[in-house]
Design an enzyme around this catalytic site. Structure first.
Site, mmCIF file in Angstrom:
data_model
loop_
_atom_site.group_PDB
_atom_site.id
_atom_site.type_symbol
_atom_site.label_atom_id
_atom_site.label_comp_id
_atom_site.label_asym_id
_atom_site.label_seq_id
_atom_site.Cartn_x
_atom_site.Cartn_y
_atom_site.Cartn_z
ATOM 1 N N HIS A 182 -3.512 -9.754 141.064
ATOM 2 C CA HIS A 182 -2.677 -8.624 141.334
ATOM 3 C C HIS A 182 -2.514 -8.874 143.072
ATOM 4 C CE1 HIS A 182 -2.301 -4.402 143.006
ATOM 5 N NE2 HIS A 182 -2.131 -4.006 141.715
ATOM 6 N N ASP A 308 1.548 1.159 137.058
ATOM 7 C CA ASP A 308 1.071 1.024 138.578
ATOM 8 C C ASP A 308 0.533 2.276 138.859
ATOM 9 O OD1 ASP A 308 0.346 -0.715 140.707
ATOM 10 O OD2 ASP A 308 1.935 -0.818 141.623
HETATM 11 MN MN MN Z 1 -0.752 -2.447 141.268
#
Ligand code: MN
Length: 347
Positions: A182, A308
């Site tokens: 990430h 997200d």
């Molecule tokens: Mn993210």
């Protein structure tokens, strides 16, 4: 109003935060000797700013209960794959980082036990404390039931192709779980021109730095040493699919020219590793042309849905993805089949 569809929507790059990690971030912000402009930019905003965006994200990250479930229901998300938000514990010194990781993993595991049909966890580790990171990965996967490892890109300016991280990579391969690479903010050595223009965050700095990191892992020969190892990267592959043709040509040409003595030939072209060792999620990119392009050049079985949350909690975007004019089987693979397979879900 959520569309009725014939697939589960499994969102694979969703974030949370513990109170203790947040306290640690606040302490670093108040410590003038902690020199990391990217961290200050990111957590100075999400930790302290009074704008509605910063407050919504701050509050949503800390919630693994009713508020998160309500937001999932309102946007049609059946299941979240959840990880400690960036930069995770990787900004802390090793001993503190490992202790905070254990506590964060315990809290996430407890939430997954409370909502087994709604949440799956990724185990968070301190890569700069490799022996404890390996132990925590084993505990997270074998005892807590997590299905992947989260690493928030560089660790204090160091990259996973460096030799000190070998045990972490070997453990992920042996445990047969993917590492979700990430983004976080570019390290101090990279950030100045991004920060000067306000482009250090998710707008562009994250993708540039994480794309570079993924590429270093490939060109550093990590997958020749660990052929079964799998990574996941978000944001439509941090633009790497778009670069693929030139990466193959220029990497090959650079190696053949022996321009850099340390740059060794790989067993395969760069594109091979992206197609065989890397999965891609569309987190933050609810845009058919980019998703289709990734499916075309990397493979339909390698592209997964992500929202997200809470950084890009835009319920309409789920509808954009539902409405994609791609074959139904490919859409089902994107939302449900691929996440089920990659994370070995038993929901
Ligand atoms: Mn993210």
């Amino acid at each position: 109003m959520v569309n009725k569809v014939n697939y589960l929507r499994i969102a694979t790059e969703e974030a949370f935060l513990t109170q203790d990690v947040l306290k640690g971030y606040m302490r670093l912000l108040d410590d003038a000797s902690f020199q990391d402009p990217g961290f200050r930019s990111l957590w100075g905003f999400y930790g302290k700013h009074q704008s509605p965006r910063a407050k919504f994200i701050h509050e949503s990250l800390l919630d693994l209960g009713a508020k998160r479930i309500a937001d999932m229901d309102a946007s049609g998300i059946d299941h979240q794959i959840i990880a400690l938000t960036a930069p995770g514990v990787q900004v802390f010194q090793p001993a503190e980082a490992s202790a905070l990781a254990v506590d964060a993993n315990d809290q996430l595991a407890e939430a997954c036990r409370r909502y087994p049909t709604r949440y799956t966890g990724m185990v968070c580790v301190a890569p700069h404390d490799p022996d404890n990171a390996v132990k925590e990965m084993e505990r997270g996967i074998k005892k807590l039931g997590f299905k992947a490892v989260i690493i928030n890109s560089h660790t204090l300016g160091h990259y996973l192709d460096e030799p000190q991280f070998e045990p972490v990579l070997a453990a992920a391969e042996a445990l047969n779980v993917p590492i979700y690479l990430h983004p976080q903010t570019p390290p101090p050595s990279m950030i100045k021109p991004f920060l000067d223009a306000g482009l250090d965050g998710a707008v562009f700095g994250f993708g540039s730095e994480t794309g570079l990191h993924m590429l270093r892992i490939i060109t550093g020969g990590v997958f020749d040493r660990h052929p079964k190892l799998q990574f996941i990267i978000g944001h439509a592959g941090e633009a790497l699919p778009f670069w693929l043709y030139r990466l193959d040509y220029m990497h090959g040409a650079t190696v053949r020219s022996q321009r850099y003595p340390f740059m060794k030939p790989l067993k395969h072209p760069v594109s091979h590793y992206l197609r065989n060792n890397v999965y891609i999620t569309n987190s933050g990119v609810a845009w058919q042309p980019a998703i289709e392009f990734c499916q075309k050049v990397i493979g339909v079985d390698r592209v997964l849905y992500a929202m997200d949350y809470p950084y890009q909690y835009v319920p309409e975007e789920v509808g954009f993805c539902d409405a994609m004019t791609i074959p139904d089987a490919d859409k089902k693979a994107f939302f449900e089949g691929n996440p089920r397979r990659v994370f070995k879900l038993d929901i």
